[in-house]
Design an enzyme around this catalytic site. Structure first.
Site, short mmCIF file in Angstrom:
data_model
loop_
_atom_site.label_atom_id
_atom_site.label_comp_id
_atom_site.label_asym_id
_atom_site.label_seq_id
_atom_site.Cartn_x
_atom_site.Cartn_y
_atom_site.Cartn_z
N HIS A 308 -9.16 3.38 -3.32
CA HIS A 308 -8.78 2.82 -4.62
C HIS A 308 -8.14 3.91 -5.46
O HIS A 308 -8.56 5.07 -5.39
CB HIS A 308 -10.01 2.25 -5.35
CG HIS A 308 -9.63 1.33 -6.46
ND1 HIS A 308 -9.33 1.79 -7.72
CD2 HIS A 308 -9.45 -0.01 -6.48
CE1 HIS A 308 -9.00 0.76 -8.47
NE2 HIS A 308 -9.06 -0.34 -7.75
N ASP A 365 -12.27 -5.72 -2.04
CA ASP A 365 -11.74 -6.67 -1.06
C ASP A 365 -12.39 -6.54 0.31
O ASP A 365 -12.14 -7.37 1.19
CB ASP A 365 -10.22 -6.46 -0.92
CG ASP A 365 -9.50 -6.96 -2.15
OD1 ASP A 365 -9.95 -7.97 -2.71
OD2 ASP A 365 -8.51 -6.34 -2.56
N1 CMC Z 1 -7.03 4.08 5.18
C1 CMC Z 1 -6.67 5.31 5.61
N2 CMC Z 1 -6.20 6.28 4.79
C2 CMC Z 1 -6.11 5.99 3.50
C3 CMC Z 1 -6.46 4.73 2.97
C4 CMC Z 1 -6.95 3.75 3.86
N3 CMC Z 1 -7.30 2.54 3.42
N4 CMC Z 1 -6.26 4.72 1.63
C5 CMC Z 1 -5.77 5.93 1.31
N5 CMC Z 1 -5.70 6.70 2.44
C6 CMC Z 1 -5.29 8.12 2.50
C7 CMC Z 1 -3.80 8.27 2.33
O1 CMC Z 1 -3.12 8.25 3.57
C8 CMC Z 1 -3.72 9.62 1.65
O2 CMC Z 1 -3.93 10.61 2.61
P1 CMC Z 1 -3.20 12.08 2.48
O3 CMC Z 1 -3.79 12.68 1.23
O4 CMC Z 1 -3.57 12.79 3.71
O5 CMC Z 1 -1.73 11.79 2.36
C9 CMC Z 1 -4.94 9.63 0.72
O6 CMC Z 1 -5.87 8.76 1.37
C10 CMC Z 1 -4.65 9.12 -0.69
O7 CMC Z 1 -4.05 7.83 -0.58
P2 CMC Z 1 -2.93 7.28 -1.55
O8 CMC Z 1 -2.13 6.25 -0.83
O9 CMC Z 1 -2.17 8.43 -2.16
O10 CMC Z 1 -3.82 6.63 -2.67
P3 CMC Z 1 -3.34 5.57 -3.75
O11 CMC Z 1 -4.22 5.74 -4.90
O12 CMC Z 1 -1.88 5.68 -3.97
O13 CMC Z 1 -3.61 4.16 -3.03
C11 CMC Z 1 -4.66 2.18 -2.28
C12 CMC Z 1 -4.71 3.35 -3.28
C13 CMC Z 1 -5.74 1.18 -2.66
C14 CMC Z 1 -3.29 1.49 -2.34
C15 CMC Z 1 -4.92 2.74 -0.83
O14 CMC Z 1 -6.19 3.32 -0.77
C16 CMC Z 1 -4.77 1.66 0.23
O15 CMC Z 1 -3.65 1.41 0.72
N6 CMC Z 1 -5.90 0.98 0.63
C17 CMC Z 1 -5.82 -0.11 1.58
C18 CMC Z 1 -5.40 -1.38 0.88
C19 CMC Z 1 -6.49 -1.97 0.01
O16 CMC Z 1 -7.65 -2.08 0.39
N7 CMC Z 1 -6.10 -2.39 -1.22
C20 CMC Z 1 -7.01 -3.03 -2.19
C21 CMC Z 1 -7.23 -2.14 -3.38
S1 CMC Z 1 -8.59 -2.68 -4.40
C22 CMC Z 1 -8.21 -4.24 -4.99
C23 CMC Z 1 -6.88 -4.41 -5.60
O17 CMC Z 1 -6.30 -3.52 -6.24
O18 CMC Z 1 -6.34 -5.50 -5.48
#
Ligand code: CMC
Length: 430
Positions: A308, A365
């Site tokens: 998140h 989720d």
């Molecule tokens: N699985 C594997 N690696 C992950 C994941 C994941 N679900 N989420 C983040 N990472 C890694 C990412 O690759 C990055 O690694 P590095 O630092 O080595 O490059 C690090 O963690 C930080 O990730 P980010 O993409 O920079 O983080 P963000 O804040 O931009 O993204 C997020 C947040 C929710 C989009 C992301 O965690 C994600 O894609 N999660 C899976 C989708 C999901 O469950 N979404 C629902 C969110 S909660 C409800 C809502 O908002 O609707």
């Protein structure tokens, strides 16, 4: 505005800019960079708004490090236990919990706006039978602006209020109609003698030939999920509603834009994606392979329902949902092997240094899809469920935005990386 400031010095020119700090009632202060360009000639660069507050808001507070979520000051845990979705909706919109008379009037008004225009059925029938219900919901909600000319004057507070009520009231009706169209069932009209969630379940599942026997556990669980999804401050879809709203667009267009933003798998589409992922993993013995794939940056695969932007400790909604998932599946006598896959996946991921270092925890989720499945909500409808609930937040933010004197059209800047100025050459010379 506090009297604290941040002094910024441009080492190249030695010019300075004194930037005020803005504080709210809770949470970290923010640097007001409004005068930065005037003082130093610089914009700021913050892709994904990781460090940027886009507005003031009095609706929802999150402390991502401590796992705190408050709606209008009330902890989500208390609301989940003691309130109802419609009461939470009133709270989000009006700022205070209603007394019995206020709640009765609100519920009555919502109930009497649940019908959708008969012509909307023709609109739905224009979709192909296998259209995704999110596509139908998005299009149908945008089309409401063509039906309700009487609530399009956004300078009139009463018209704004009426539009908010209409959106809250009609969203479940349209969502259920979209689902029924996709399976070839006749649209069921809303029954005014039922409360919000029970009415929705009747519109979804009642067939004309026999009454629906509904286990009260189902409506109760749905109501809880709706409370947990009702608002989440400036998330992507709410920010979209506000950005579109900042242009003066009508509320139906703004909320349709919010639905489109919610659909993405990084946002509300994650609940559908989680179930698909769990089904693909298939068995608890395969979770190690899935976790390894999620850590491999070349795989393009992430653990859906994990991570998140704001929560870096735990998502308090996920804690409540995890507990509820066990209760609901137990009460309904559902033995879903995917729950075992989810539990095993959570256990392995939470012990893995990759997830620990990046502070990746199950989010709201991760378990919600398993509850929806137990309630017999089809997978393609999961994000629609989220949209029904988040409508409360979207309209609360849209209403707040239109009372905020500081609201301006949202218009970010950019760092241009394209070709530098060059001269046109005629096609014969290229
Ligand atoms: N699985 C594997 N690696 C992950 C994941 C994941 N679900 N989420 C983040 N990472 C890694 C990412 O690759 C990055 O690694 P590095 O630092 O080595 O490059 C690090 O963690 C930080 O990730 P980010 O993409 O920079 O983080 P963000 O804040 O931009 O993204 C997020 C947040 C929710 C989009 C992301 O965690 C994600 O894609 N999660 C899976 C989708 C999901 O469950 N979404 C629902 C969110 S909660 C409800 C809502 O908002 O609707």
């Amino acid at each position: 505005m506090s009297d604290k400031t941040v002094l910024l010095t441009d080492s190249a020119s030695n010019r300075t800019s004194t930037l005020p700090l803005v504080s709210g009632s809770m949470g970290e202060p923010a640097v007001d960079i409004g005068r930065l360009h005037k003082d130093l000639g610089y914009f700021t660069f913050d892709p994904g708004f990781v460090s940027t507050a886009s507005t003031r808001s009095a609706i929802t507070f999150i402390d991502g490090d401590k796992g705190i979520l408050l709606y209008r000051g009330y902890p989500i845990e208390q609301l989940a236990k003691q309130s109802s979705f419609l009461e939470v909706t009133y709270l989000l919109i009006n700022g205070e919990l209603p007394n019995a008379k206020q709640f009765g009037a609100f519920e009555d008004e919502v109930t009497h706006h649940t019908m959708m225009h008969e012509s909307l059925k023709n609109f739905l029938h224009g979709f192909h039978y296998d259209a995704h219900p999110m596509a139908m919901l998005c299009g149908s909600i945008a089309s409401l602006s063509a039906f309700y000319h009487d609530t399009l004057d956004i300078s009139d507070p009463e018209q704004r209020r009426l539009a908010a009520i209409r959106l809250i009231a009609k969203m479940p009706t349209i969502a259920a109609a979209a689902y029924r169209y996709s399976i070839g069932w006749p649209v069921r009209y809303p029954r005014n003698n039922l409360e919000y969630c029970t009415r929705f379940l009747h519109m979804m599942f009642e067939v004309p030939s026999e009454p629906l026997a509904l286990n009260p556990v189902v409506a109760k669980a749905l109501d809880l999920l709706f409370i947990l999804h009702a608002d989440h401050e400036q998330n992507a879809s709410t920010s979209t509603v506000r950005l579109v709203g900042s242009t003066g667009a009508n509320p139906y267009a703004c909320v349709a834009a919010g639905i489109a933003a919610l659909w993405g798998p990084a946002h509300g589409g994650a609940n559908e994606a989680v179930l698909k992922m769990l089904a693909e993993i298939g068995d608890a013995k395969n979770v190690g392979v899935a976790v390894a794939k999620a850590k491999d940056k070349n795989s393009g695969f992430r653990l859906m329902g994990f991570g998140h932007r704001v929560y870096k400790n735990f998502d308090p909604r996920a804690t409540i949902i995890r507990e509820t998932c066990h209760q609901v599946l137990g009460a309904l006598g559902v033995n879903d092997p995917l729950l075992d896959v989810a539990l095993a996946l959570e256990e392995v991921a939470l012990k893995d240094p990759y997830f620990i270092e990046r502070k990746l925890y199950p989010n709201v989720d991760f378990y919600s899809g398993l509850i929806y499945k137990a309630l017999k909500i089809p997978t393609e409808m999961f994000t629609v469920m989220f949209a029904i609930a988040r409508t409360a937040g979207w309209v609360a933010h849209w209403l707040e935005q239109h009372q905020d004197k500081d609201t301006k059209i949202g218009r970010p800047r950019q760092i241009y990386t394209g070709a530098v100025t060059r001269n046109y050459t005629s096609i014969a010379k290229r």
